[in-house]
Design a protein around this motif. Sequence first.
Motif, PDB file in Angstrom:
ATOM      1  N   UNK A  86       0.752  -1.284  -0.080  1.00  0.00           N
ATOM      2  CA  UNK A  86      -0.072   0.017   0.169  1.00  0.00           C
ATOM      3  C   UNK A  86       0.877   1.141  -0.132  1.00  0.00           C
ATOM      4  N   UNK A  87       0.545   2.114  -0.808  1.00  0.00           N
ATOM      5  CA  UNK A  87       1.159   3.394  -0.881  1.00  0.00           C
ATOM      6  C   UNK A  87       2.412   3.428  -1.825  1.00  0.00           C
ATOM      7  N   UNK A  88       2.267   2.467  -2.713  1.00  0.00           N
ATOM      8  CA  UNK A  88       3.248   2.365  -3.826  1.00  0.00           C
ATOM      9  C   UNK A  88       2.656   2.772  -5.268  1.00  0.00           C
ATOM     10  N   UNK A  89       3.541   3.345  -5.859  1.00  0.00           N
ATOM     11  CA  UNK A  89       3.076   3.725  -7.224  1.00  0.00           C
ATOM     12  C   UNK A  89       3.723   2.964  -8.240  1.00  0.00           C
ATOM     13  N   UNK A  90       2.827   2.276  -9.164  1.00  0.00           N
ATOM     14  CA  UNK A  90       3.630   1.494 -10.276  1.00  0.00           C
ATOM     15  C   UNK A  90       3.217   2.172 -11.531  1.00  0.00           C
ATOM     16  N   UNK A  91       4.427   2.269 -12.375  1.00  0.00           N
ATOM     17  CA  UNK A  91       4.343   2.717 -13.809  1.00  0.00           C
ATOM     18  C   UNK A  91       4.186   1.454 -14.523  1.00  0.00           C
ATOM     19  N   UNK A  92       3.253   1.350 -15.447  1.00  0.00           N
ATOM     20  CA  UNK A  92       3.088   0.266 -16.059  1.00  0.00           C
ATOM     21  C   UNK A  92       2.359   0.383 -17.421  1.00  0.00           C
ATOM     22  N   UNK A  93       2.723  -0.209 -18.424  1.00  0.00           N
ATOM     23  CA  UNK A  93       1.752  -0.433 -19.677  1.00  0.00           C
ATOM     24  C   UNK A  93       1.012  -1.703 -19.681  1.00  0.00           C
ATOM     25  N   UNK A  94      -0.394  -1.605 -20.333  1.00  0.00           N
ATOM     26  CA  UNK A  94      -1.063  -2.693 -20.560  1.00  0.00           C
ATOM     27  C   UNK A  94      -0.901  -3.053 -22.204  1.00  0.00           C
ATOM     28  N   UNK A  95      -0.942  -4.345 -22.504  1.00  0.00           N
ATOM     29  CA  UNK A  95      -0.633  -4.728 -23.830  1.00  0.00           C
ATOM     30  C   UNK A  95      -1.514  -5.525 -24.587  1.00  0.00           C
ATOM     31  N   UNK A  96      -1.392  -5.683 -26.025  1.00  0.00           N
ATOM     32  CA  UNK A  96      -2.411  -6.598 -26.566  1.00  0.00           C
ATOM     33  C   UNK A  96      -1.549  -7.713 -26.766  1.00  0.00           C
ATOM     34  N   UNK A  97      -2.230  -8.638 -27.522  1.00  0.00           N
ATOM     35  CA  UNK A  97      -1.697 -10.040 -27.446  1.00  0.00           C
ATOM     36  C   UNK A  97      -0.407 -10.021 -28.178  1.00  0.00           C
ATOM     37  N   UNK A  98       0.058  -9.082 -29.048  1.00  0.00           N
ATOM     38  CA  UNK A  98       1.147  -8.972 -29.676  1.00  0.00           C
ATOM     39  C   UNK A  98       2.247  -8.279 -28.979  1.00  0.00           C
TER      40      UNK A  98
ATOM     41  N   UNK B  12       0.062   3.946 -18.197  1.00  0.00           N
ATOM     42  CA  UNK B  12      -0.555   4.447 -17.082  1.00  0.00           C
ATOM     43  C   UNK B  12       0.162   4.179 -15.618  1.00  0.00           C
ATOM     44  N   UNK B  13      -0.162   5.031 -14.739  1.00  0.00           N
ATOM     45  CA  UNK B  13       0.200   4.722 -13.307  1.00  0.00           C
ATOM     46  C   UNK B  13      -0.781   4.179 -12.334  1.00  0.00           C
ATOM     47  N   UNK B  14      -0.711   3.271 -11.500  1.00  0.00           N
ATOM     48  CA  UNK B  14      -1.423   2.707 -10.375  1.00  0.00           C
ATOM     49  C   UNK B  14      -0.903   2.857  -9.197  1.00  0.00           C
ATOM     50  N   UNK B  15      -1.799   3.614  -8.325  1.00  0.00           N
ATOM     51  CA  UNK B  15      -1.371   3.666  -6.802  1.00  0.00           C
ATOM     52  C   UNK B  15      -2.152   2.869  -6.128  1.00  0.00           C
ATOM     53  N   UNK B  16      -1.514   1.864  -5.335  1.00  0.00           N
ATOM     54  CA  UNK B  16      -2.282   1.194  -4.338  1.00  0.00           C
ATOM     55  C   UNK B  16      -2.691   1.635  -3.134  1.00  0.00           C
ATOM     56  N   UNK B  17      -3.931   1.911  -2.960  1.00  0.00           N
ATOM     57  CA  UNK B  17      -4.474   2.881  -1.906  1.00  0.00           C
ATOM     58  C   UNK B  17      -4.985   1.831  -0.798  1.00  0.00           C
ATOM     59  N   UNK B  18      -4.956   0.617  -0.966  1.00  0.00           N
ATOM     60  CA  UNK B  18      -5.517  -0.445   0.157  1.00  0.00           C
ATOM     61  C   UNK B  18      -5.404  -1.548  -0.322  1.00  0.00           C
ATOM     62  N   UNK B  19      -5.361  -2.732   0.585  1.00  0.00           N
ATOM     63  CA  UNK B  19      -5.559  -4.121  -0.091  1.00  0.00           C
ATOM     64  C   UNK B  19      -6.445  -4.263  -1.327  1.00  0.00           C
TER      65      UNK B  19
ATOM     66  N   UNK C 113      -6.044   4.179 -10.689  1.00  0.00           N
ATOM     67  CA  UNK C 113      -5.277   4.080 -12.180  1.00  0.00           C
ATOM     68  C   UNK C 113      -5.552   5.628 -12.628  1.00  0.00           C
ATOM     69  N   UNK C 114      -4.264   6.261 -13.192  1.00  0.00           N
ATOM     70  CA  UNK C 114      -4.130   7.459 -13.453  1.00  0.00           C
ATOM     71  C   UNK C 114      -3.532   7.702 -15.026  1.00  0.00           C
ATOM     72  N   UNK C 115      -4.245   8.203 -15.646  1.00  0.00           N
ATOM     73  CA  UNK C 115      -3.856   8.184 -17.361  1.00  0.00           C
ATOM     74  C   UNK C 115      -4.245   9.829 -17.798  1.00  0.00           C
TER      75      UNK C 115
END
Length: 813
Positions: free
Chosen positions: A514-526, A533-540, A545-547
């Motif tokens: 909790x409290x960690x920010x993750x920078x990530x991509x979402x991908x297609x099958x290729x 986007x970034x995701x911040x984990x606010x709780x369990x 998601x911020x975009x």
Amino acid sequence: MKLPTQARTVIVGGGIIGASIAYHLTKLGWSDVVLLERGQLTSGTTWHAAGLVNQLRTTHTMTDLCRYGATLFSSLKEETGQETGFRRTGSLPVARTPERLTEIARLISLGKTFGVEAHMLSPAEIKELHPLVDISQVIGGAFIPGDGSTNPIDTTQALVKGARSRGAKVLEGITVTGFGVEEGTIRSVVTDHGAIACDVAVLCAGAWSRDIGKLAGVNVPLYAAEHMYVMTEAHKDIRSNLPVLRDTDGYIYIKEDAGKLLIGSFEPKAKSLPMSKLPGNFQFGELGEDWDHFEQPMANAMQLVPLIEQLGVRHFLNGPESFTPDNKFILGEAPNVRKLYVASGFNSQGILSSAGVGKAMSEWIVEGEPTMDLAELDIARFNNFEINERFLHERISESLGLLYAMHWPHRQFETARGIRETPLYSRLKEKGAVFGTSAGWERANWYARDGVNPVYEYSFERQNWFECVRAEHDATRNSVALFDMSTFGKTFIEGPDAEAELQRICANNMAVAEGKVVYTQMLNSRGGIVADVTFTRLSETRYMMVTAAATQPQDMNWVRRNLRPESRVVMTDVTSGFAVLSIMGPRSRELMQKVSPADFSNEAFPFGTAREIEVGYATALAQRMTFVGELGWELYIPTEFVGQIFDLLVKEGEPLGLQLAGYHALDSLRSEKGYRHFGNDITPGDTPLEAGLQFAVSFKKDADFIGRAALERQKAEGLTKKQAFFRLKDAGPILLHDEPIWRDGSIVGRTTSGAYGYTVGSSVAMGYLPVPSENWAEWLATGKFEIELAGVRCAAQASPRPFYDPENSRIKI
């Protein structure tokens, strides 16, 4: 022919788009296709199209779609035996102004990256190709020999004949009255002759698609406008196969047609047309003549081609065409109805794009996802407000003219403005903010200072805001700057299965504290990047998601579409609930310590983490992140509290050299730092490995995330392209995007984005290059690199790493 009760695919609309999709689906082996037309084939808008076929458009994706048409149309007769009327007369864009000549030169440069033959011309050379032109009206132009025109009706019939030969059924006189939708998936198309059960439905009914889409609960944001052209009498001086003239300064095109001239216009202010004004069974109908509206285009045509003044007009044609609020096509699977695809809103470019659209859409349908980068055209990009009829009526009056308007860098829409305002809009305006628009939001792009007029003065060179943005940029690099980023899309994704689902959907590891920010991509099958986007984990059980504002609808749609039906996850758009202030720069820590009792030290508040803090008279979620390459925090504040916090930050920041900064500065800063921009530098056609974003992919996690297998294959087989960074050696030119990249006298790629780098002292850019057999860094260092800007090659330095702070030391101070 009797209406079948079942089909694999039902296509609604018998214009050239529907015919092309049927043709290409059957080419891919889907023979069980039914094409429905309520009148006769081509009877909606296709029949009255001018039939221009151009290969080069203003973006890479659009050019990729349109250049295929010239190839297909020239081969259809041989395949089907049906004449298409396609003629390679070439096209002749001409310029009356230096700015337009620059625009044309940029287009010709882009064509080189596709291998499209094109040449810049002098006025004398224009006269040789088109003797009717009064060259005193032009300063230059270009010739694209592979362009031409086709007969829309004959071409549609050829596509239909090809589709029929492979099993497709084409039925006329059938009106669609509804759709059968069960559990969010298309099940049938309902007509006045009965229902057809189907696996897939495709809506391509031209200007009528908006109303038909509503029958399935699908928003198709398009609106009609009156599109006019005239046909002159014949004359002995009008020789056959003259190139198509495109005088965009005069907002006209002129095409030779059987010894006559067809003169059409894309005028600056069009006549929006409510569909309610058309008869219920409008087929081969025409709207009334409007010489008052067409007077100026006709005068411009007479000025360019004086012979027109001597010619009578045989026919004034005025027909409806469909346009979209952002002047881009509408393609793809409807966000809220699976297996219902839309191909519409072609902004009077349906003929020239029909071949590419038919191919791309049929591949999307067969494969279940796009096979090329179509993100900028995806129907999922729209917000709900964009179906609003008042908004569409106003915006479409501008959309038509944008086809021939100057495609200025950073050009802003002028109509239907002020739709969405951040809570700080009035405060920012008082402080000199000049606003642009994105997803309907009014965003501060720059702040006028030192007597600069607070409006855009467009140019391909340094625009009037150039020095204003320098001050914002320098403050971010050397002291502290404040950005209003409230337009960020913010989505809560929560529930007991949130972590497990996001582990599948996202490439990075989402099982963080909790409290960690993750920078990530979402991908297609290729392995292509569909979201950044970034995701911040606010709780369990809750993530935020911020975009970007422009991509939030697509990003939410991608997550929603990929959630397992049984998953216990809820998605909530909370964008309007939170304002976002971004405090960036080496003195940002000092400013934060003045307005909050929280500990902002590296030890207490490391990079990539989020904390709830007190600030001003409120609490906020503070995230230590950056998109500018400096120390900084983003504050997520309930909207009702942001005014007083903004005032406090401005007051306390003044002694520290605080400057308000906008999106142009943000673009300059991120470009210097090499941060990628989705839609330009990273797209569904690029993988994280090619883009240098492998750090945002977790191969260690157990989850079989979407695209993992493709990335693992790519790792094993090796990359064929890679992103590199460029800096011009001359401080003058301004890079934008889609400029050819030369190495040792050969084109090796194109820029994906560019901006002026105030810190490094010249324009910087990113672009993909083929991976050489030798060492990558050495190959970049030893080659003679140039970037072509409107036909002029500019010496450039290439690097495998960004030119500003490649070690990331600035963000960790």
